[in-house]
Design a protein around this motif. Sequence first.
Motif, PDB file in Angstrom:
ATOM      1  N   ALA A  38      20.423  -1.002  39.153  1.00 13.90           N
ATOM      2  CA  ALA A  38      19.733  -1.686  38.050  1.00 13.90           C
ATOM      3  C   ALA A  38      20.360  -1.324  36.705  1.00 13.90           C
ATOM      4  N   VAL A  39      20.629  -0.044  36.491  1.00 17.12           N
ATOM      5  CA  VAL A  39      21.267   0.405  35.247  1.00 17.12           C
ATOM      6  C   VAL A  39      22.636  -0.248  35.102  1.00 17.12           C
ATOM      7  N   THR A  53      16.984  -7.907  31.937  1.00 21.36           N
ATOM      8  CA  THR A  53      16.247  -6.989  32.779  1.00 21.36           C
ATOM      9  C   THR A  53      16.830  -7.100  34.180  1.00 21.36           C
ATOM     10  N   ALA A  54      16.944  -5.955  34.848  1.00 18.92           N
ATOM     11  CA  ALA A  54      17.400  -5.932  36.232  1.00 18.92           C
ATOM     12  C   ALA A  54      16.322  -5.280  37.084  1.00 18.92           C
ATOM     13  N   VAL A  67      14.904  -1.984  35.105  1.00 18.99           N
ATOM     14  CA  VAL A  67      15.496  -1.531  33.854  1.00 18.99           C
ATOM     15  C   VAL A  67      15.572  -2.734  32.926  1.00 18.99           C
ATOM     16  N   ARG A  68      14.997  -2.559  31.731  1.00 18.43           N
ATOM     17  CA  ARG A  68      14.967  -3.640  30.739  1.00 18.43           C
ATOM     18  C   ARG A  68      15.741  -3.191  29.514  1.00 18.43           C
ATOM     19  N   ALA A  69      16.732  -3.980  29.106  1.00 14.07           N
ATOM     20  CA  ALA A  69      17.488  -3.683  27.895  1.00 14.07           C
ATOM     21  C   ALA A  69      16.534  -3.682  26.699  1.00 14.07           C
ATOM     22  N   GLY A 136      17.719  -8.632  41.158  1.00 13.67           N
ATOM     23  CA  GLY A 136      17.508  -9.823  40.358  1.00 13.67           C
ATOM     24  C   GLY A 136      17.774  -9.482  38.913  1.00 13.67           C
ATOM     25  N   VAL A 137      18.463 -10.369  38.221  1.00 13.20           N
ATOM     26  CA  VAL A 137      18.754 -10.168  36.795  1.00 13.20           C
ATOM     27  C   VAL A 137      18.249 -11.398  36.064  1.00 13.20           C
ATOM     28  N   GLY A 138      17.596 -11.170  34.934  1.00 14.91           N
ATOM     29  CA  GLY A 138      17.107 -12.266  34.113  1.00 14.91           C
ATOM     30  C   GLY A 138      17.331 -11.978  32.647  1.00 14.91           C
ATOM     31  N   GLY A 139      17.727 -13.012  31.902  1.00 13.46           N
ATOM     32  CA  GLY A 139      17.863 -12.868  30.460  1.00 13.46           C
ATOM     33  C   GLY A 139      19.178 -13.317  29.871  1.00 13.46           C
TER      34      GLY A 139
END
Length: 162
Positions: A38-39, A53-54, A67-69, A136-139
């Motif tokens: 995730a990182v 976010t991952a 993990v959210r930026a 999953g990655v979003g953004g």
Amino acid sequence: MIKTLLATACALVVVGGTARAELLTEKNIPSSLAVEIAVNAVQACAADKFNVTAAVVDRAGVLRALVRADNAGPHTVEAARAKAFTSASSRTPTSKMAENVAKNPAAAELVNIEGFLVLAGGVPIKAGDVTIGAIGVGGAPGGNLDEACAAAAIEKAAGQLK
């Protein structure tokens, strides 16, 4: 009376037979590796100036790491988790599912499965040929970019996925 005793005896044999079934052994993603992946995905997207976010889930779709930026939108949290869940459940990249939905009217019903998000950005995590989880990655400004960050994170951890 004899028929009842015979039926009961047969039922006991069947139940007794299933009690001796062998236990399943399944591979699953450990939490430390889930966090690392995730990182790595958030960092891969940050290199391209995308705030994402991952989410990493285990083989059953249960959240293991998120993990959210710092500047990622609040909607990215659920989008990332749902993409990871969808990919783990289907054992398929969500971009492939989105293609199938677009091309095949019968597959269009996939979008109605509770918890599924059929948008690019979800990728299975495999140890050999076995799916042990998904990310999953979003953004990012496109699902293809989300997926690229997810794939980069998995590739960076490839040595641990044996």
